[in-house]
Design a protein around this motif. Structure first.
Motif, PDB file in Angstrom:
ATOM      1  N   TRP A  97       0.829  -1.210   0.000  1.00  0.00           N
ATOM      2  CA  TRP A  97       0.000   0.000   0.000  1.00  0.00           C
ATOM      3  C   TRP A  97       0.864   1.261   0.000  1.00  0.00           C
ATOM      4  O   TRP A  97       0.552   2.238  -0.683  1.00  0.00           O
ATOM      5  N   ILE A  98       1.974   1.226   0.741  1.00  0.00           N
ATOM      6  CA  ILE A  98       2.908   2.353   0.706  1.00  0.00           C
ATOM      7  C   ILE A  98       3.511   2.472  -0.700  1.00  0.00           C
ATOM      8  O   ILE A  98       3.626   3.566  -1.257  1.00  0.00           O
ATOM      9  N   ALA A  99       3.881   1.329  -1.274  1.00  0.00           N
ATOM     10  CA  ALA A  99       4.436   1.322  -2.636  1.00  0.00           C
ATOM     11  C   ALA A  99       3.431   1.876  -3.644  1.00  0.00           C
ATOM     12  O   ALA A  99       3.808   2.657  -4.523  1.00  0.00           O
ATOM     13  N   LEU A 100       2.165   1.509  -3.498  1.00  0.00           N
ATOM     14  CA  LEU A 100       1.146   2.016  -4.419  1.00  0.00           C
ATOM     15  C   LEU A 100       1.020   3.531  -4.295  1.00  0.00           C
ATOM     16  O   LEU A 100       0.961   4.242  -5.307  1.00  0.00           O
ATOM     17  N   PHE A 101       1.003   4.032  -3.066  1.00  0.00           N
ATOM     18  CA  PHE A 101       0.921   5.478  -2.864  1.00  0.00           C
ATOM     19  C   PHE A 101       2.094   6.180  -3.545  1.00  0.00           C
ATOM     20  O   PHE A 101       1.911   7.143  -4.295  1.00  0.00           O
ATOM     21  N   PHE A 102       3.322   5.698  -3.286  1.00  0.00           N
ATOM     22  CA  PHE A 102       4.498   6.356  -3.864  1.00  0.00           C
ATOM     23  C   PHE A 102       4.618   6.105  -5.367  1.00  0.00           C
ATOM     24  O   PHE A 102       5.219   6.913  -6.079  1.00  0.00           O
ATOM     25  N   THR A 103       4.057   5.017  -5.858  1.00  0.00           N
ATOM     26  CA  THR A 103       4.020   4.786  -7.300  1.00  0.00           C
ATOM     27  C   THR A 103       3.205   5.882  -7.976  1.00  0.00           C
ATOM     28  O   THR A 103       3.650   6.497  -8.956  1.00  0.00           O
ATOM     29  N   ILE A 104       2.030   6.136  -7.445  1.00  0.00           N
ATOM     30  CA  ILE A 104       1.158   7.164  -8.017  1.00  0.00           C
ATOM     31  C   ILE A 104       1.755   8.552  -7.798  1.00  0.00           C
ATOM     32  O   ILE A 104       1.859   9.351  -8.729  1.00  0.00           O
ATOM     33  N   TYR A 105       2.182   8.836  -6.569  1.00  0.00           N
ATOM     34  CA  TYR A 105       2.731  10.154  -6.240  1.00  0.00           C
ATOM     35  C   TYR A 105       3.957  10.478  -7.086  1.00  0.00           C
ATOM     36  O   TYR A 105       4.065  11.558  -7.670  1.00  0.00           O
ATOM     37  N   SER A 106       4.903   9.541  -7.165  1.00  0.00           N
ATOM     38  CA  SER A 106       6.133   9.809  -7.913  1.00  0.00           C
ATOM     39  C   SER A 106       5.859   9.917  -9.407  1.00  0.00           C
ATOM     40  O   SER A 106       6.534  10.686 -10.108  1.00  0.00           O
ATOM     41  N   GLY A 107       4.868   9.174  -9.905  1.00  0.00           N
ATOM     42  CA  GLY A 107       4.493   9.295 -11.313  1.00  0.00           C
ATOM     43  C   GLY A 107       3.938  10.679 -11.622  1.00  0.00           C
ATOM     44  O   GLY A 107       4.316  11.306 -12.617  1.00  0.00           O
ATOM     45  N   ILE A 108       3.050  11.159 -10.755  1.00  0.00           N
ATOM     46  CA  ILE A 108       2.492  12.509 -10.932  1.00  0.00           C
ATOM     47  C   ILE A 108       3.604  13.550 -10.845  1.00  0.00           C
ATOM     48  O   ILE A 108       3.686  14.466 -11.668  1.00  0.00           O
ATOM     49  N   GLU A 109       4.479  13.402  -9.849  1.00  0.00           N
ATOM     50  CA  GLU A 109       5.587  14.341  -9.681  1.00  0.00           C
ATOM     51  C   GLU A 109       6.488  14.359 -10.915  1.00  0.00           C
ATOM     52  O   GLU A 109       6.895  15.425 -11.389  1.00  0.00           O
ATOM     53  N   TYR A 110       6.783  13.180 -11.450  1.00  0.00           N
ATOM     54  CA  TYR A 110       7.651  13.083 -12.621  1.00  0.00           C
ATOM     55  C   TYR A 110       7.022  13.800 -13.816  1.00  0.00           C
ATOM     56  O   TYR A 110       7.690  14.555 -14.529  1.00  0.00           O
ATOM     57  N   PHE A 111       5.725  13.566 -14.038  1.00  0.00           N
ATOM     58  CA  PHE A 111       5.046  14.224 -15.155  1.00  0.00           C
ATOM     59  C   PHE A 111       4.965  15.732 -14.931  1.00  0.00           C
ATOM     60  O   PHE A 111       5.085  16.505 -15.881  1.00  0.00           O
TER      61      PHE A 111
END
Length: 191
Positions: free
Chosen positions: A165-179
């Motif tokens: 669940w932590i990985a999912l949060f950071f997966t989405i967050y870091s993807g948004i940040e990268y874009f």
């Protein structure tokens, strides 16, 4: 081929071996242990592959052995290893398909974005802390899912579930940040 690149190639070779071990029947060794032996062997392979990821990056930076092959193959190897494990976890019914679909979509989107960035200015954006947390928590989750029968629990809550669940949060967050940081790549589409 320098040492970091050899470690990356070794990690890529471990991916099909890891997948084959996960495809073996869990009772192939006759249930000698409470933990299915194939899961234990797969966990060991995954840990070795994860350690080569850490080692190759450190060696490449310390000895100034950064190559185009390494820039391409190292993150690709990581993504292939993690996605292979997570797709098997859907098959084992350990994780829901929607969760893994989000992770795979993010990884493909960011990989495509990195290609566009290179075409525009020739520099790949370095992974920021949220992306590093994403990778670390994904790898920890995978290891603990594979070892779940050994009783790795934290106050009666499976550690693997917390990590995913932590990985999912950071997966989405870091993807948004990268874009967001790379939005300049799309500026020509909004003129």
């Amino acid at each position: 081929m320098n040492l970091p690149n050899k470690l990356t190639v070794f990690r890529i070779i471990l991916i099909p071996i890891f997948a084959i071990v996960l495809m073996l029947p869990v009772d192939i060794w006759g249930g000698l242990s409470q933990l299915p032996m194939t899961h234990l062997v797969a966990a060991i392979i995954f840990i070795v592959a994860s350690l080569t990821d850490t080692a190759d990056g450190q060696i490449a930076r310390r000895q100034h052995l950064v190559t185009n092959f390494g820039k391409f193959a190292d993150p690709l190897a990581d993504k292939l290893l993690v996605m292979t494990a997570l797709i098997f976890f859907v098959q084992f019914r350990w994780l829901p398909a929607w969760m893994i679909a989000l992770i795979v979509i993010r990884e493909l989107a960011v990989t495509g974005l990195r290609t566009l960035i290179v075409e525009n200015n020739g520099e790949v954006m370095a992974a920021a802390m949220p992306g590093k947390i994403k990778t670390t928590t994904q790898m920890l989750a995978i290891i603990f899912f594979l070892l779940h029968d050994l009783g790795f629990n934290l106050i009666h809550v499976p550690f693997a579930q917390i990590m995913i669940w932590i990985a999912l949060f950071f997966t989405i967050y870091s993807g948004i940040e990268y874009f967001w940081k790379a939005r300049f790549v799309f500026s020509d589409g909004f003129k």
